[in-house]
Each structure stands twice: as C-alpha cells, then as structure tokens.
Scaffold this motif. Structure first.
Motif, PDB file in Angstrom:
ATOM      1  N   ALA A 264       0.836  -1.203   0.000  1.00 54.18           N
ATOM      2  CA  ALA A 264       0.000   0.000   0.000  1.00 54.18           C
ATOM      3  C   ALA A 264       0.869   1.251   0.000  1.00 54.18           C
ATOM      4  O   ALA A 264       0.567   2.231  -0.693  1.00 54.18           O
ATOM      5  CB  ALA A 264      -0.926   0.003   1.213  1.00 54.18           C
ATOM      6  N   ARG A 265       1.964   1.198   0.753  1.00 59.18           N
ATOM      7  CA  ARG A 265       2.870   2.344   0.793  1.00 59.18           C
ATOM      8  C   ARG A 265       3.554   2.557  -0.553  1.00 59.18           C
ATOM      9  O   ARG A 265       3.704   3.679  -1.030  1.00 59.18           O
ATOM     10  CB  ARG A 265       3.930   2.130   1.877  1.00 59.18           C
ATOM     11  N   ASP A 266       3.960   1.449  -1.190  1.00 59.57           N
ATOM     12  CA  ASP A 266       4.667   1.535  -2.478  1.00 59.57           C
ATOM     13  C   ASP A 266       3.719   1.574  -3.671  1.00 59.57           C
ATOM     14  O   ASP A 266       4.177   1.727  -4.808  1.00 59.57           O
ATOM     15  CB  ASP A 266       5.607   0.330  -2.638  1.00 59.57           C
ATOM     16  N   ARG A 267       2.431   1.414  -3.423  1.00 59.69           N
ATOM     17  CA  ARG A 267       1.408   1.423  -4.473  1.00 59.69           C
ATOM     18  C   ARG A 267       1.747   0.395  -5.561  1.00 59.69           C
ATOM     19  O   ARG A 267       1.886   0.727  -6.738  1.00 59.69           O
ATOM     20  CB  ARG A 267       1.261   2.808  -5.089  1.00 59.69           C
ATOM     21  N   ARG A 268       1.847  -0.831  -5.145  1.00 54.60           N
ATOM     22  CA  ARG A 268       2.182  -1.910  -6.074  1.00 54.60           C
ATOM     23  C   ARG A 268       1.481  -3.191  -5.660  1.00 54.60           C
ATOM     24  O   ARG A 268       0.893  -3.277  -4.586  1.00 54.60           O
ATOM     25  CB  ARG A 268       3.701  -2.150  -6.089  1.00 54.60           C
ATOM     26  N   GLY A 269       1.565  -4.195  -6.526  1.00 58.80           N
ATOM     27  CA  GLY A 269       1.034  -5.503  -6.218  1.00 58.80           C
ATOM     28  C   GLY A 269       2.111  -6.415  -5.673  1.00 58.80           C
ATOM     29  O   GLY A 269       3.259  -5.999  -5.452  1.00 58.80           O
ATOM     30  N   VAL A 270       1.762  -7.671  -5.462  1.00 54.18           N
ATOM     31  CA  VAL A 270       2.708  -8.622  -4.891  1.00 54.18           C
ATOM     32  C   VAL A 270       3.765  -8.995  -5.930  1.00 54.18           C
ATOM     33  O   VAL A 270       3.494  -9.064  -7.131  1.00 54.18           O
ATOM     34  CB  VAL A 270       1.969  -9.892  -4.402  1.00 54.18           C
ATOM     35  N   ARG A 271       4.984  -9.215  -5.473  1.00 53.71           N
ATOM     36  CA  ARG A 271       6.059  -9.676  -6.350  1.00 53.71           C
ATOM     37  C   ARG A 271       6.143 -11.187  -6.294  1.00 53.71           C
ATOM     38  O   ARG A 271       5.743 -11.819  -5.323  1.00 53.71           O
ATOM     39  CB  ARG A 271       7.390  -9.045  -5.919  1.00 53.71           C
ATOM     40  N   ARG A 272       6.715 -11.760  -7.340  1.00 50.94           N
ATOM     41  CA  ARG A 272       6.761 -13.201  -7.439  1.00 50.94           C
ATOM     42  C   ARG A 272       7.550 -13.827  -6.299  1.00 50.94           C
ATOM     43  O   ARG A 272       7.190 -14.894  -5.793  1.00 50.94           O
ATOM     44  CB  ARG A 272       7.368 -13.610  -8.788  1.00 50.94           C
TER      45      ARG A 272
END
Length: 413
Positions: A264-272
């Motif tokens: 949420a802080r980095d505004r991204r989804g999960v990494r592999r």
C-alpha cells in the motif's frame, strides 16, 4: 523476503506469531483433553461463531488502518466506530448465549457467555495493533499478543486439577488478559481527540470494502456450527480440525499484513518472490504436520480423538492454498481493488460452507475438511486470475481509489 520492508521487524512479527500460535494451539489441545469430545464440539461451534462476529464488529477498521495508516485522524475515527459497534454487538452476544444456555440448561454455555465481553476487547487489540504493525513498531504488538495467549494458556493449566471449571477459566482469563493487552497497545498510541459527527457515514463508506473482505475471510469459521446441525456426530470429530486450524491460519495472515502495508505504501502488487516465499513456507510447515497427523493427534488429544486424525490432516493441507490466497488478497487490496478482494473472499467462504453442507452429510468430518480445502482453492483461483490480468496489463492501480485523500494530513499517532 520483503523487498522495501525491514527484515528485522518482519522477522519479529513472524517469530511472535509463531510463539503465539504454538501457545494458542497448546491451549486448545488442553481444552480438548479436559473437556472431552462432546463439550469441545460445543465450544468449537460457539468459538467459530465468535470468530465471525469479531470480523463483523471490526467494521473494516483493520484493513482500512493497514491501507491508510498515515492518516492519523481518519484511523482514529475508524477505531472509534469499530469500538462503539463492538460494544453494542458484544452486549447482544452475552444476552444471546445466556438465553440459549438457559433454554438448554447448559452449564458449559453459561460459563462461556462472558466471551461476549472478550469479543470486543480482542477486536480492539487487533485493530490498534495493525496501526503499530504498519508503522514498524512491533515490540508492543509482540508483548500484547504474547500476554493474551500465554496468560490464558497458563491459567488453563489449572483446569488439569479442576476440569469441571475449564470453561469458566477460559472465559474469565480471556477477558482479564485481553484487557491487560489492550492497555499495552493503547499506551503505545497517543490519545487523539476526534469528532465523529458528520464523518461517520463517509468513514463507514470507506471502510465498507475492508469490512466485507474481513467478514468474508472469517465466515468459513461457521463450518463446525453448520455441521453440528446437519451431522452432530461428524461435528464432534471435525471440531478439533476447525479449531486447531484457526491458530495455524495466523501465520499466513501475519505475512499478508506486512505485505499489505508495504504494498500500500509503495502502491504496487505482490512480487513473485514474495508469493513464492509464502508458498514455500506454507508447504514446509503444513505438509509435515499433515503427514504426521495420525501420530501426533492421538498423542496430544488422547485416544478419544483418533477419528479426528484424517480430518485434521486434510484441513491442514488446505492451509497451503489458503496461504497463497491470503497473499493474493492483500495484493488485490493494495492495488485499489478492495471490493474485488471482498468478492473473492465471499466466494471462497460461501463455497466452503456450501461444500460443508453437501459433503458433510455424506462424508462426515472428512467431507467437511475437504470442503475447507476446496473453498480455499476457489478463492485462490479467483484472486490468481485477477493478479494475472494485472501483471499482463502492467496495471498498477493507485491506492487512492480506496479513499486516500490527496491533501496531506498531519499525523498525530
């Protein structure tokens, strides 16, 4: 394991969750031994319903806090809304359990009625702990969690000498140590006076997707309750699987909480690599437990629970897809799709209960355990499809769609 997050705090939370899980599991094993299969099934059915109600009275405050922890005033308002709702529901729960206990002349239910009070205290601890988790302040969270679990566990040792009092010991110690834990958490969050008038509707609307997601994740805890109505004998064998599975679920949930605040802080989804870490950890922990269930279940619970070995093994295997689904759920929420995450949770939860209803009739406790596995797979597949589409499109949704204001707020927490 978590790029962009501090390994030290993450390891602290994981170690704390492991210790608390072990203590809680040990407490449940002790209750199973002193209570016996029939009373433990009653306890399991009630406790499962209370777990669902915990998510209900949360009001979405936990997920909202993780995704918006920088917004001091808004988070405090979410805490207040959740607390007020919790007090109202807890009062009704105590009255409802007392009424059923009176109707059935059940000494066990009379003794467990105070858990309605514990309901609000436990949820208040958890909602406020998420703020500290999101801010990387793990020491008070660890102290609070271990105090609750270890305090109740140590108190339950008394039940070995006076087994007829196990329910009273559990209820009253849960309230006492829950209150002490709340003081630990509350003392770590400076008091901030906020007004609720005029903002309740807007704040509740922003919390609603997280509320729905939270309830959907817990609704499957009604599995024992439903099975008790359609196949009481099977519920007695299945109850240990459902209740021992509850603390084991905390491990992927803890990892997902860290990921949600980070993503949420980095505004991204999960990494592999993050998803792979969760999968490897789940397989390494749950697979050996499931494979050796036929050995440790009779040893820990007693010979009366031999019939529970197979359901427990199957249930634990189902925690592997549940772990993956938990991480994907956090990714979906972090990328601004809390409503989709809630939908997937409801699909998984309702399908689990539907499978319990259908398989429980014909296959008893084993069928109910398989139902939990299938429900986790259903949710995981729905979330995996969404995650795959996001990766293919290169989409990186702004978490602002969850209600983050563009204007800056002064953080007082």
């Amino acid at each position: 394991m978590l790029r962009g997050a501090k390994l030290g705090p993450a390891a602290t939370l994981t170690a704390t969750r492991l210790a608390a899980t072990a203590v809680q599991a040990g407490t449940l094993v002790l209750i199973a031994r002193v209570a016996g299969p029939v009373e433990f099934a009653t306890f399991a059915a009630l406790f499962g319903a209370l777990q669902v109600l915990q998510a209900v009275i949360d009001g979405g405050a936990t997920g909202y806090t993780l995704a918006n922890h920088w917004r001091g005033e808004a988070v405090t308002q979410a805490f207040r809304i959740s607390s007020l709702f919790g007090l109202a529901v807890s009062t009704l729960v105590v009255l409802a359990i007392s009424f059923v206990a009176f109707q059935d002349n059940s000494a066990v239910l009379w003794a467990l009625a105070p858990l309605g009070i514990w309901l609000a205290i436990e949820r208040a601890c958890e909602t406020r702990a998420t703020l500290l988790i999101a801010r990387g302040r793990f020491r008070p969270v660890a102290a609070s969690l271990l105090l609750r679990r270890a305090g109740v566990g140590c108190t339950m040792l008394i039940s070995i000498s006076v087994p007829q009092l196990w329910a009273w010991l559990f209820s009253l110690s849960s309230i006492a140590f829950g209150a002490a834990s709340f003081l630990v958490i509350a003392s770590s969050i400076p008091f901030q006076k906020v007004a609720l008038s005029g903002v309740v509707r807007d704040r509740a609307r922003a919390m609603r997707p997280f509320w729905s997601a939270s309830v959907s994740q817990q609704i499957r805890q009604l599995d024992v309750t439903i099975l008790a109505f359609i196949n009481p004998a099977a519920a007695i064998s299945f109850a240990p699987a459902s209740r021992l599975g509850t603390p084991l679920r905390l491990l992927p949930v803890a990892y997902s909480q860290i990921l949600l605040s980070t993503m949420a802080r980095d505004r991204r989804g999960v990494r592999r690599n993050e998803l792979a870490s969760c999968l490897v950890f789940a397989v390494c922990v749950y697979a050996p437990l499931a494979a050796t269930a036929w050995i440790w279940v009779p040893f820990l619970l007693g010979s009366d629970y031999e019939s529970s070995s197979a359901p427990i093994a199957i249930f634990i295997l189902g925690l592997i897809p549940f772990s993956v689904a938990s991480v994907l759920n956090s990714s979906t929420q972090a990328t601004g799709r809390a409503a989709y995450a809630a939908m997937s949770g409801w699909a998984g939860g309702i399908s689990t209960l539907a499978f319990v209803f259908t398989l429980g009739v014909n296959f008893g406790a084993t069928g109910a355990a398989i139902a939990n596995c299938l429900g986790a797979v259903v949710q995981g597949l729905i979330l995996a499809i969404r995650e795959k589409r996001r990766q293919i499109s290169g989409e990186n949704d702004d978490i602002g769609s969850q209600g983050r204001d563009t204007e800056s707020e002064v953080d007082h927490l």
